[in-house]
Design a protein around this motif. Sequence first.
Motif, short mmCIF file in Angstrom:
data_model
loop_
_atom_site.label_atom_id
_atom_site.label_comp_id
_atom_site.label_asym_id
_atom_site.label_seq_id
_atom_site.Cartn_x
_atom_site.Cartn_y
_atom_site.Cartn_z
N VAL A 218 0.70 -1.26 -0.09
CA VAL A 218 0.08 0.22 -0.15
C VAL A 218 0.87 1.24 0.17
CG1 VAL A 218 -1.93 -1.27 1.10
CG2 VAL A 218 -0.19 0.04 2.36
N MET A 219 2.17 1.12 0.61
CA MET A 219 2.91 2.43 0.44
C MET A 219 4.28 1.98 0.40
SD MET A 219 3.49 5.22 3.55
CE MET A 219 1.90 5.84 3.52
N PRO A 220 4.68 1.85 -1.35
CA PRO A 220 5.92 1.17 -1.45
C PRO A 220 7.28 2.07 -0.93
CG PRO A 220 4.36 1.33 -3.41
CD PRO A 220 3.82 1.94 -2.23
N ASP A 221 6.97 3.18 -0.47
CA ASP A 221 8.28 4.12 0.06
C ASP A 221 8.06 4.32 1.59
OD1 ASP A 221 5.99 5.83 0.04
OD2 ASP A 221 6.90 7.77 -0.46
N TRP A 222 7.27 3.51 2.28
CA TRP A 222 7.23 3.71 3.57
C TRP A 222 8.50 3.63 4.26
CZ3 TRP A 222 8.58 0.04 7.32
CH2 TRP A 222 8.76 -1.18 6.64
N ARG A 223 9.71 2.89 3.78
CA ARG A 223 10.88 2.88 4.65
C ARG A 223 11.55 4.27 4.66
NH1 ARG A 223 10.35 -1.91 2.24
NH2 ARG A 223 10.45 -3.99 3.32
N ALA A 224 11.27 4.96 3.34
CA ALA A 224 12.18 6.16 3.40
C ALA A 224 11.45 7.30 4.37
CB ALA A 224 11.99 6.85 1.96
N ARG A 225 9.84 7.07 4.26
CA ARG A 225 9.42 7.90 5.23
C ARG A 225 9.73 7.69 6.64
NH1 ARG A 225 3.36 9.30 2.74
NH2 ARG A 225 3.64 8.79 0.41
N ARG A 226 9.57 6.33 7.03
CA ARG A 226 9.96 6.15 8.19
C ARG A 226 11.25 6.56 8.47
NH1 ARG A 226 12.00 0.14 8.98
NH2 ARG A 226 13.59 1.34 7.87
N ASP A 227 12.36 6.45 7.91
CA ASP A 227 13.65 7.01 8.18
C ASP A 227 13.64 8.41 8.26
OD1 ASP A 227 14.57 4.10 8.18
OD2 ASP A 227 15.46 4.50 6.15
N GLU A 228 12.95 9.27 7.45
CA GLU A 228 12.97 10.71 7.63
C GLU A 228 12.26 11.03 8.95
OE1 GLU A 228 11.01 14.59 5.32
OE2 GLU A 228 10.65 12.57 4.55
N LEU A 229 11.35 10.24 9.21
CA LEU A 229 10.57 10.58 10.54
C LEU A 229 11.42 10.20 11.75
CD1 LEU A 229 7.94 11.20 12.21
CD2 LEU A 229 7.52 8.69 12.07
N ASN A 230 12.10 9.31 11.68
CA ASN A 230 12.99 8.95 13.07
C ASN A 230 14.46 9.61 12.87
OD1 ASN A 230 11.38 6.98 14.41
ND2 ASN A 230 11.65 5.60 12.63
N ASN A 231 14.82 10.11 11.68
CA ASN A 231 15.85 10.99 11.95
C ASN A 231 15.72 12.34 11.81
OD1 ASN A 231 17.52 8.53 11.29
ND2 ASN A 231 17.12 8.66 9.03
N ALA A 232 14.70 12.87 12.01
CA ALA A 232 14.51 14.26 12.06
C ALA A 232 14.52 14.63 13.54
CB ALA A 232 13.06 14.79 11.49
N PRO A 233 14.70 15.96 13.93
CA PRO A 233 14.82 16.19 15.41
C PRO A 233 13.54 16.09 15.90
CG PRO A 233 15.94 18.13 13.80
CD PRO A 233 14.96 17.07 13.04
N LEU A 234 13.62 15.96 17.14
CA LEU A 234 12.47 15.54 17.98
C LEU A 234 12.29 16.94 18.84
CD1 LEU A 234 9.95 14.15 19.12
CD2 LEU A 234 11.50 13.25 20.76
N ALA A 235 13.23 17.23 19.63
CA ALA A 235 13.16 18.33 20.52
C ALA A 235 13.51 19.69 19.72
CB ALA A 235 14.17 18.17 21.73
N ASP A 236 12.77 20.51 20.34
CA ASP A 236 13.28 22.04 19.69
C ASP A 236 14.66 22.48 19.84
OD1 ASP A 236 10.25 22.19 19.14
OD2 ASP A 236 9.90 22.86 20.85
#
Length: 240
Positions: A218-236
């Motif tokens: 259903v979402m062939p690029d989900w791994r790239a999205r997951r990695d972008e999510l987890n690699n992005a800064p969390l805290a301000d």
Amino acid sequence: MNTANAYLTVRGIDIDVIYKDIKNLHIGVYPPMGRVRVAAPRRLDDEQVRLAVIQRLPWIKRQRELLRSTDRQSEREMVTGESHYVWGVRRRLKVVERPGGAHVEVDGDRLILYVSPGRSVEQRRAVLDTWYRSQLREAIPGLIAAWESKLDTRVPDWTIRRMRTKWGTCNRETRRLTFNVELAKKHPDCLEYIVAHEMLHYFERNHGERFTKLMDDVMPDWRARRDELNNAPLADEKWG
């Protein structure tokens, strides 16, 4: 080097497993959410990896607690000049003290926080948190509707919470989905990934091979999205 991926849940902790042509098993706990990744030799199977993770659970939990402590220590002071993320874009905070109702506006690369004079850090933070939640409440319904159509299912209820270690959850009994308020700071593609991910738990409870195949379908690029999510800064972070 050839690799293969698997996804396990060990005592409530989601584990990303990458099978490689290596000799020894390695476990890492990564910011911002304490994501656990295992690099495992191909000679091991999922159950052997699960047992290895169980043996290291005390260490894993300590590392995750350290990350949570760091996150708490890095909470912003909510003053002009700090940077805050909105849908993956870094914006400079400007605090405007004036009488009247508190609210937040986006103006170019600035995030403007209007508050009454003398408001505390906690009160300013609460205003911004409420605004982030409103951003999600506007974005989530459309995504859910689109994926309800795509997956031929229905989401009866969903909510937004601040969570330390998960971007989202799915209660299979009540079918209620929960989304982390921090998602309003991430790119919209990341939010859609979490919506689809949690809805697919209606069909498969665990993060095993079947779940991975469903995500691939259903979402062939989900791994790239997951990695972008987890690699992005969390805290301000401070601007600069």
